[in-house]
Design a protein around this motif. Structure first.
Motif, PDB file in Angstrom:
ATOM      1  N   THR A   1       0.849  -1.196   0.000  1.00 41.80           N
ATOM      2  CA  THR A   1       0.000   0.000   0.000  1.00 41.80           C
ATOM      3  C   THR A   1       0.883   1.245   0.000  1.00 41.80           C
ATOM      4  N   PHE A   2       0.479   2.226  -0.762  1.00 38.64           N
ATOM      5  CA  PHE A   2       1.220   3.496  -0.795  1.00 38.64           C
ATOM      6  C   PHE A   2       0.780   4.340   0.406  1.00 38.64           C
ATOM      7  N   ALA A   3       1.150   3.845   1.558  1.00 39.42           N
ATOM      8  CA  ALA A   3       0.784   4.519   2.816  1.00 39.42           C
ATOM      9  C   ALA A   3       1.700   3.969   3.892  1.00 39.42           C
TER      10      ALA A   3
ATOM     11  N   GLY B   1      -4.689  20.701  -0.418  1.00 37.61           N
ATOM     12  CA  GLY B   1      -5.776  19.721  -0.369  1.00 37.61           C
ATOM     13  C   GLY B   1      -5.367  18.444   0.335  1.00 37.61           C
ATOM     14  N   ARG B   2      -4.058  18.140   0.334  1.00 40.23           N
ATOM     15  CA  ARG B   2      -3.645  16.831   0.856  1.00 40.23           C
ATOM     16  C   ARG B   2      -3.407  16.823   2.358  1.00 40.23           C
ATOM     17  N   VAL B   3      -3.727  17.942   3.051  1.00 43.75           N
ATOM     18  CA  VAL B   3      -3.642  17.898   4.511  1.00 43.75           C
ATOM     19  C   VAL B   3      -4.580  16.807   5.029  1.00 43.75           C
TER      20      VAL B   3
ATOM     21  N   LYS C   1       5.345   7.793   2.592  1.00 43.58           N
ATOM     22  CA  LYS C   1       5.429   8.867   1.591  1.00 43.58           C
ATOM     23  C   LYS C   1       5.045  10.200   2.236  1.00 43.58           C
ATOM     24  N   HIS C   2       5.347  11.328   1.509  1.00 42.54           N
ATOM     25  CA  HIS C   2       6.107  11.450   0.271  1.00 42.54           C
ATOM     26  C   HIS C   2       7.449  12.037   0.658  1.00 42.54           C
ATOM     27  N   PHE C   3       8.494  11.298   0.376  1.00 39.38           N
ATOM     28  CA  PHE C   3       9.820  11.697   0.866  1.00 39.38           C
ATOM     29  C   PHE C   3      10.444  12.733  -0.052  1.00 39.38           C
TER      30      PHE C   3
ATOM     31  N   VAL D   1       9.639   3.338   0.222  1.00 41.50           N
ATOM     32  CA  VAL D   1       9.553   4.804   0.345  1.00 41.50           C
ATOM     33  C   VAL D   1       9.111   5.337  -1.020  1.00 41.50           C
ATOM     34  N   MET D   2       8.238   6.328  -1.012  1.00 41.98           N
ATOM     35  CA  MET D   2       7.864   6.999  -2.258  1.00 41.98           C
ATOM     36  C   MET D   2       8.401   8.415  -2.256  1.00 41.98           C
ATOM     37  N   THR D   3       8.931   8.820  -3.416  1.00 42.37           N
ATOM     38  CA  THR D   3       9.486  10.177  -3.516  1.00 42.37           C
ATOM     39  C   THR D   3       8.354  11.200  -3.581  1.00 42.37           C
ATOM     40  N   ALA D   4       8.714  12.437  -3.268  1.00 39.89           N
ATOM     41  CA  ALA D   4       7.736  13.528  -3.326  1.00 39.89           C
ATOM     42  C   ALA D   4       7.929  14.307  -4.616  1.00 39.89           C
ATOM     43  N   PHE D   5       6.883  14.987  -5.058  1.00 37.44           N
ATOM     44  CA  PHE D   5       6.947  15.759  -6.313  1.00 37.44           C
ATOM     45  C   PHE D   5       7.789  17.022  -6.168  1.00 37.44           C
ATOM     46  N   ASN D   6       7.878  17.513  -4.934  1.00 36.44           N
ATOM     47  CA  ASN D   6       8.473  18.833  -4.726  1.00 36.44           C
ATOM     48  C   ASN D   6      10.000  18.807  -4.723  1.00 36.44           C
TER      49      ASN D   6
ATOM     50  N   SER E   1       9.239   6.186  -7.451  1.00 37.26           N
ATOM     51  CA  SER E   1       8.930   7.601  -7.719  1.00 37.26           C
ATOM     52  C   SER E   1       7.425   7.775  -7.631  1.00 37.26           C
ATOM     53  N   ASP E   2       6.991   8.988  -7.321  1.00 40.61           N
ATOM     54  CA  ASP E   2       5.559   9.236  -7.395  1.00 40.61           C
ATOM     55  C   ASP E   2       5.190   9.331  -8.882  1.00 40.61           C
ATOM     56  N   TRP E   3       3.920   9.300  -9.152  1.00 42.52           N
ATOM     57  CA  TRP E   3       3.385   9.213 -10.514  1.00 42.52           C
ATOM     58  C   TRP E   3       4.008  10.229 -11.465  1.00 42.52           C
ATOM     59  N   GLY E   4       4.880   9.760 -12.371  1.00 41.70           N
ATOM     60  CA  GLY E   4       5.437  10.676 -13.366  1.00 41.70           C
ATOM     61  C   GLY E   4       6.548  11.577 -12.859  1.00 41.70           C
TER      62      GLY E   4
ATOM     63  N   GLU F   1      10.203   3.276 -11.425  1.00 41.84           N
ATOM     64  CA  GLU F   1       9.641   4.472 -12.082  1.00 41.84           C
ATOM     65  C   GLU F   1       8.161   4.234 -12.271  1.00 41.84           C
ATOM     66  N   MET F   2       7.336   5.075 -11.615  1.00 41.68           N
ATOM     67  CA  MET F   2       5.896   4.922 -11.696  1.00 41.68           C
ATOM     68  C   MET F   2       5.352   5.715 -12.869  1.00 41.68           C
ATOM     69  N   MET F   3       4.800   4.945 -13.836  1.00 41.78           N
ATOM     70  CA  MET F   3       3.979   5.502 -14.891  1.00 41.78           C
ATOM     71  C   MET F   3       4.659   6.480 -15.843  1.00 41.78           C
TER      72      MET F   3
ATOM     73  N   PRO G   1     -11.389  11.926  -0.274  1.00 39.17           N
ATOM     74  CA  PRO G   1     -10.417  11.504  -1.291  1.00 39.17           C
ATOM     75  C   PRO G   1      -9.682  10.239  -0.853  1.00 39.17           C
ATOM     76  N   TRP G   2      -9.064   9.548  -1.857  1.00 40.57           N
ATOM     77  CA  TRP G   2      -8.280   8.347  -1.584  1.00 40.57           C
ATOM     78  C   TRP G   2      -9.110   7.275  -0.898  1.00 40.57           C
ATOM     79  N   SER G   3     -10.349   7.154  -1.337  1.00 38.04           N
ATOM     80  CA  SER G   3     -11.173   6.060  -0.801  1.00 38.04           C
ATOM     81  C   SER G   3     -11.544   5.166  -1.986  1.00 38.04           C
TER      82      SER G   3
ATOM     83  N   GLY H   1      -7.818  16.749  -1.071  1.00 38.81           N
ATOM     84  CA  GLY H   1      -7.089  15.656  -1.721  1.00 38.81           C
ATOM     85  C   GLY H   1      -6.098  16.190  -2.743  1.00 38.81           C
ATOM     86  N   GLU H   2      -5.538  15.302  -3.556  1.00 34.95           N
ATOM     87  CA  GLU H   2      -4.496  15.717  -4.508  1.00 34.95           C
ATOM     88  C   GLU H   2      -5.075  16.666  -5.561  1.00 34.95           C
ATOM     89  N   GLY H   3      -4.341  17.743  -5.810  1.00 27.76           N
ATOM     90  CA  GLY H   3      -4.809  18.727  -6.778  1.00 27.76           C
ATOM     91  C   GLY H   3      -5.953  19.560  -6.240  1.00 27.76           C
TER      92      GLY H   3
HETATM   93  C1  GLC Z   1      -0.398  10.177  -6.797  1.00 24.11           C
HETATM   94  C2  GLC Z   1      -0.013  10.550  -5.390  1.00 24.11           C
HETATM   95  C3  GLC Z   1       0.557   9.420  -4.581  1.00 24.11           C
HETATM   96  C4  GLC Z   1      -0.102   8.113  -4.989  1.00 24.11           C
HETATM   97  C5  GLC Z   1       0.313   7.843  -6.423  1.00 24.11           C
HETATM   98  C6  GLC Z   1      -0.284   6.544  -6.967  1.00 24.11           C
HETATM   99  O1  GLC Z   1      -0.008  11.167  -7.706  1.00 24.11           O
HETATM  100  O2  GLC Z   1       0.859  11.676  -5.244  1.00 24.11           O
HETATM  101  O3  GLC Z   1       0.342   9.729  -3.201  1.00 24.11           O
HETATM  102  O4  GLC Z   1       0.339   7.067  -4.145  1.00 24.11           O
HETATM  103  O5  GLC Z   1      -0.022   8.910  -7.292  1.00 24.11           O
HETATM  104  O6  GLC Z   1      -1.662   6.653  -7.067  1.00 24.11           O
END
Ligand code: GLC
Length: 722
Positions: A130-132, A144-146, A185-187, A228-233, A263-266, A295-297, A401-403, A467-469
């Motif tokens: 799980t990405f958590a 939004g992601r607070v 995440k997100h490191f 560990v998942m990387t952060a976009f920032n 990596s996070d998505w892209g 490399e994710m996606m 979000p994320w449900s 949530g995201e975005g």
């Molecule tokens: C998203 C999120 C990340 C999630 C990943 C896969 O862009 O930033 O938290 O785990 O993509 O869905």
């Protein structure tokens, strides 16, 4: 499985393909056709990559995942099973309150319990990872992601990060069939993005990064998180996914993390728009050098690593170490013995969304609800004639979000929850659109309010507003809802506002019209009955905020553990202009960290320290008496903070260091004990080492970060003893 031997058998192409993660719908055997839209439509991957890909993103349900794995193993020359990963953030099908909500329960055991249920439902459905937990520290509710975070305090972040990992991974990830690997995440420090605007820049000192933002990730890894998942920032000017200092030197060398980094998505290909890579080949080189394994996606690895190798731009050992980590994770999860791990279609029918799981979801929601205001109108009586009005009166948008797998059709609405509590005189006026409320809906609502004793106004944000975005530049309720509140208040002032939302809101234009405000967050699958239990006193609310609610968006960032500054504002001298303050509003948030009301009242007295001097070898016993001075049994989250009065760098006015939840009957008093030792006082100095300076400290114990008793002690170094 002998990983070294397997590695030797793999061709270079097969090794590089293992570093690819693609979404489930791209795989043979996927049940639903998806399509790549937006910036990833030109992925440029071929069927070879898909057939040899190392892992899958998503995949819903045991049947689909079994089909994908079956199809993959038929085509993969070396029979290397796929890793199946997905976002199980706050539940799989049984959806719990999101992280910011459940963090308000200040209950690591509850977090572990809900994560364990999420893992059970995910594992039986064929998910391996799980990405958590998301443990990004947050101070800006515009982001939004607070809603995915556990708030503004590094200590609470760390305690709950450990609880999530324990719940997800269980006692033994290899053999526990109800476990999934955790990917923290997100490191790193995604929660510190400027202006709360998603994917934005992060600017902070290395010292602050280590003191405030890294503890949550470190705690998760010390608890055994496997990924560990990387952060976009960016961090210090470099995007995390290509940041060698952060990902290799700190995470891998200093923290000795040898697990898989994804990596996070892209995010790898985004090194180009970030402006640190001129093209995909350069992006791939930066990321592999930084130690990003999967490399994710995006497909910069499968498209360019071979070329980079031939040019001598990278060593094959970089590829081998990444592949080795991925194969080792597959071995740890037992996939070489059983590629389906604990997937079981039959058992899935029995365990998923069971009554037992829903009971926990209901309790978690009850324990996450924060009572922000109450002049005594709550708890309600079932004899009251009640009007339930607003866009969330009958809405099933309670999962947040994320449900992902959660089904809104399964949601207990507020209306259903109240009706299930045998409330006879309940009439409802649903509102269809949370942003646009028709004249007709307003008139009908006003009529209903006129004819009722009391009004429950169910207001809030839709899931897609956080949530995201989901960054917002203003954090009030939608105008139409504020207008509805005002119009209803003109005919009936007996108003209880129930909030459904994913972030702290600016409630300036709500408070004047509400006799009570109940912060219910996105409460999850069983939110309706949890909200009803709080409204009618079946559950006496006990949760406390883990993220400050600003008085206005102009205060942001506003958080409890702030510094004093050289010119602190003094409440006793409000007209002093030349101090750190606003001329048009308060410094303090409307509701601070640690704040939450109860239907009873608690009194704190006799804060006592066993000693006024602490040394490295000793401990100070801190005790306080807490009494229930009201008429209802209740739970109280007793919080202990410290203040280091003089540091090598400035220190916060308060830092949470411990908390305990106690149950008290009316007139019952308990003595609550804490232990303070030197380790709890340590902080990151400018040379990036953690230790405690000798000097004066305060200890605060109380019901919120603003309401405490205070005592003091001195920490002396051994050499000072005499
Ligand atoms: C998203 C999120 C990340 C999630 C990943 C896969 O862009 O930033 O938290 O785990 O993509 O869905």
């Amino acid at each position: 499985m002998d990983i070294d031997a397997l590695l030797k058998e793999m061709t270079l192409d097969e090794k590089i393909d293992q570093l690819m993660q693609l979404a489930a719908f791209l795989f043979d055997g996927a049940s639903h056709e998806g399509e790549i839209t937006g910036p990833l439509s030109d992925l440029g991957i071929d069927s070879r990559t898909i057939h040899n890909s190392g892992s899958v993103l998503g995949g819903s349900g045991a049947k689909e995942i079994k089909n994908i794995q079956d199809a993959h193993l038929k085509t993969n020359r070396l029979n290397i099973p796929l890793l199946i990963m997905a976002d199980i953030i706050h539940g799989y099908k049984t959806i719990f309150p999101h992280n910011l909500a459940i963090s308000c329960a200040f209950d690591p055991k509850l977090v572990e319990e809900t994560a364990a249920i999420a893992a059970k439902e995910a594992a039986v459905s064929g998910i391996h990872v799980t990405f958590a937990p998301m443990v990004d520290l947050v101070r800006d509710p515009r982001w939004g992601r607070v809603m995915e975070s556990t708030g503004e305090d590094p200590y609470l972040n760390s305690e709950l990060a450990k609880a999530f990992v324990k719940g997800f991974q269980g006692a033994d990830i290899h053999s526990s069939k109800d476990s999934v690997a955790a990917c923290v995440k997100h490191f790193a420090a995604y929660g510190a993005i400027e202006a709360g605007r998603d994917y934005n820049t992060v600017n902070m000192s290395n010292r602050e990064l280590r003191e405030l933002y890294l503890p949550g990730y470190k705690a998760a890894l010390e608890e055994g998180a496997l990924m560990v998942m990387t952060a976009f920032n960016t961090v210090d000017g470099k995007p995390c996914s290509g940041n060698k200092a952060l990902m290799r030197h700190l995470l891998r060398d200093e923290w000795a993390f040898d697990g898989v980094v994804i990596s996070d998505w892209g995010a790898i290909r985004e090194l180009i728009p970030h402006g640190v890579a001129k093209d995909e080949k350069a992006a791939a080189a930066l990321a592999i050098e930084a130690g990003v394994d999967i490399e994710m996606m995006t497909s910069t690895y499968v498209s360019h690593l071979k070329e980079l190798l031939e040019e001598g731009a990278i060593e094959e050992s970089r590829i081998d170490e990444s592949v080795r980590r991925i194969l080792t994770l597959k071995k740890t999860l037992g996939l070489f013995d059983n590629p389906y791990r604990f997937l079981d279609e039959q058992r899935a029918e029995e365990v998923i969304f069971s009554e037992e799981h829903r009971k926990v979801a209901r309790r978690a929601a009850e324990d996450s609800i924060v009572l922000l205001e109450n002049d005594g109108i709550l708890p309600l009586s079932k004899k009251d004639s009640l009007a339930l009005i607003g866009p969330f009166a009958e809405s099933n948008d309670l999962l947040g979000p994320w449900s992902w797998i959660g089904d809104r059709e399964d949601v207990e609405t507020i209306k259903a929850g109240i009706e299930a509590d045998d409330v006879k005189a309940l009439v409802t006026q649903p509102i269809k659109d949370i942003h646009r409320i028709t004249e007709e809906e307003i008139n009908a609502s006003v009529e209903l309010a006129k004819a009722s004793d009391k009004v429950i106004l169910a207001l809030g944000e839709s899931s897609d507003m956080s949530g995201e975005g989901g960054s917002r530049s203003k954090i009030e309720l939608p105008e139409a809802q504020l207008d509805l509140l005002k119009k209803v208040s003109e005919v009936n002032t007996q108003i209880i506002v129930v909030l459904i939302n994913g972030r702290p809101l600016d409630l300036t234009r709500v408070v004047p019209y509400a006799r009570a405000i109940v912060e219910a967050w996105f409460p999850g699958s069983c939110g309706g009955s949890a909200i009803s239990h709080v409204l009618f006193g079946v559950k006496n609310p006990s949760a406390k905020l883990t993220m400050s609610f600003p008085d206005s968006v102009g205060q942001i960032p506003v958080y409890y553990n702030h510094h004093n500054t050289g010119r602190p504002y003094d409440d006793n001298n409000p007209h002093n202009r030349y101090v750190s303050k606003f001329i048009d509003g308060p410094n303090k948030p409307r509701y601070p960290f640690g704040y939450g009301l109860s239907y009873t009242t608690f009194e704190y007295e006799d804060l006592t320290l066993s000693s006024q001097v602490l040394t490295e070898q000793t401990t100070i016993d801190v005790s306080v008496t807490v009494k229930n001075t009201g008429t209802t049994p209740g739970e109280e989250i007793v919080q202990l903070y410290i203040r280091d009065h003089v540091g090598e760098v400035v220190r916060p006015l308060k830092e949470l260091k411990a908390f305990k939840k106690i149950q008290l009957n009316p007139n019952e008093a308990k003595t609550v004990m804490f232990k303070v030792n030197e380790q709890m006082l340590r902080y990151t100095h400018s040379d990036l080492t953690d230790y405690t300076d000798p000097g004066d400290f305060s200890v605060f114990v109380g019901t919120s970060s603003e309401q405490t008793l205070e005592a003091s002690f001195y920490y002396q170094l051994g050499s000072e003893e005499n």
